[in-house]
Design a protein around this motif. Sequence first.
Motif, mmCIF file in Angstrom:
data_model
loop_
_atom_site.group_PDB
_atom_site.id
_atom_site.type_symbol
_atom_site.label_atom_id
_atom_site.label_comp_id
_atom_site.label_asym_id
_atom_site.label_seq_id
_atom_site.Cartn_x
_atom_site.Cartn_y
_atom_site.Cartn_z
ATOM 1 N N ALA A 184 0.830 -1.217 0.000
ATOM 2 C CA ALA A 184 0.000 0.000 0.000
ATOM 3 C C ALA A 184 0.856 1.256 0.000
ATOM 4 C CB ALA A 184 -0.916 -0.004 1.218
ATOM 5 N N LEU A 185 2.114 1.122 0.418
ATOM 6 C CA LEU A 185 3.012 2.285 0.471
ATOM 7 C C LEU A 185 4.117 2.192 -0.583
ATOM 8 C CD1 LEU A 185 3.204 2.490 4.341
ATOM 9 C CD2 LEU A 185 2.287 4.268 2.840
ATOM 10 N N LEU A 186 3.873 1.384 -1.601
ATOM 11 C CA LEU A 186 4.876 1.240 -2.670
ATOM 12 C C LEU A 186 4.275 1.653 -4.025
ATOM 13 C CD1 LEU A 186 6.527 -2.127 -1.558
ATOM 14 C CD2 LEU A 186 7.480 0.179 -1.351
ATOM 15 N N PRO A 187 5.084 2.298 -4.884
ATOM 16 C CA PRO A 187 4.560 2.909 -6.104
ATOM 17 C C PRO A 187 4.523 1.952 -7.294
ATOM 18 C CG PRO A 187 6.861 3.458 -5.851
ATOM 19 C CD PRO A 187 6.513 2.586 -4.687
ATOM 20 N N VAL A 188 3.824 0.852 -7.140
ATOM 21 C CA VAL A 188 3.815 -0.165 -8.188
ATOM 22 C C VAL A 188 2.390 -0.690 -8.331
ATOM 23 C CG1 VAL A 188 4.494 -2.574 -8.552
ATOM 24 C CG2 VAL A 188 6.235 -0.890 -7.986
ATOM 25 N N SER A 189 1.945 -0.900 -9.588
ATOM 26 C CA SER A 189 0.591 -1.444 -9.742
ATOM 27 C C SER A 189 0.587 -2.867 -10.304
ATOM 28 C CB SER A 189 -0.267 -0.521 -10.613
ATOM 29 O OG SER A 189 0.467 -0.130 -11.740
#
Length: 401
Positions: free
Chosen positions: A55-60
């Motif tokens: 939830a705190l990482l910039p990856v989808s």
Amino acid sequence: MYHLECIECRRKYPETEVIYTCTCGGLLDVVYDYSEINLTKKDLKAPLSVWKYRALLPVSMEPVSLKEGGTPLYRVDRIAKSTGMKEVYVKHEGMNPTGSFKDRGMTVGVTKALELGMKTVACASTGNTSASLAVYGAKAGVPAVVLLPSGKVALGKLAQALMHGAKVLSIRGNFDDALKLVRDLCDREGFYLLNSVNPYRLEGQKTIAFEIADQLGWQAPDRIILPVGNAGNITAIYKGFKELKKLGFIDSVPKMTGIQAEGACPIVKAIKNNAPEISPESKPETVATAIRIGNPVNAIKALNAIRESGGTAETVSDEEIISAQHELASVEGIGVEPASASSIAGLRKLVEMGIIDTDEMVVCVTTGHLLKDSEHVLAVCPKPIEIDATIEAVRKAVFMK
Ligand code: F0G
């Protein structure tokens, strides 16, 4: 949910843009809309790992992962006693898949490379970054190019880069020269740069802070001590703690304390001289080849992390590094490479100087595994005793003084 933002002029860039520094030259940071992040401690019951904190990482997309993170936090009472401290822990990042903390950044960075449609990944490295990039490139099926300072990379790291199939270039120059070259190469060829100037890599590394707080039952230690080279990790860990505080998981942020070798210490000098920026060193030298860096790319971010958190920076000699490496290995059973031992050497020195209070709860981050640099081990440890294959010879040798 997030964008890139210059830490100097605050210019914003969309997350879809392939960019490493601002047009003004400033470093970039990944900035989230925290009001959109609804995360509670209850959501974080899964076993430790980098992707636990997704939830705190910039990856989808589905991450390129080899199960990184989830490293042990050891309480080291013998080290505490010998340094006069009450409570000391070691966060052993050498227990990651490739034997260093770089995997946390690479699982995020290489996934990002795929999301952005990049076809080749590249880095300059003192060794560990190249090992990690080679491994995650292999896992992702993307070619990796690594530029290393010739003759100054520990054999274990070089072996990893080679075996995992990276194109390995040995540069007649130091790490700083290699970094300059790879940045130029990436600009010219459209390769994806995965040094820690890439803000997405640092996002992965901030999970060290998440895990430490998680392992301590959602509290922050008073102080984090870690080796500093290119100055990405200290920046990343500080950001991780700040985010936890913002989200209400912890009440305070630890004093970020960076340790450098005497022969490669631009950050320490800037802190001691109260200078706004570093003066690059043209001939960095230390036994801790991982941090043999004279012009750390993340210096501005690191100086800020140290100052804002009320931390400090200190140098240690090569002898102090080797002695701390021996101590950690022989009294706690924790095998680390020389650069990593500088955190323990730094703890000892700062306690002796009266800068660290003996009541503080301290976490030393050990960044890489002992086996990375076995040539160094053979150089500093007594040689094996060669004897005849008889019980008499064995008994004589065992009891020999
Ligand atoms: N410890 C180890 C074992 C490292 O490999 C590094 C950096 C550091 C500490 C310092 O971390 O650069 O974020 O301040 N190694 C890089 C590399 C430079 O290429 O492997 P930093």
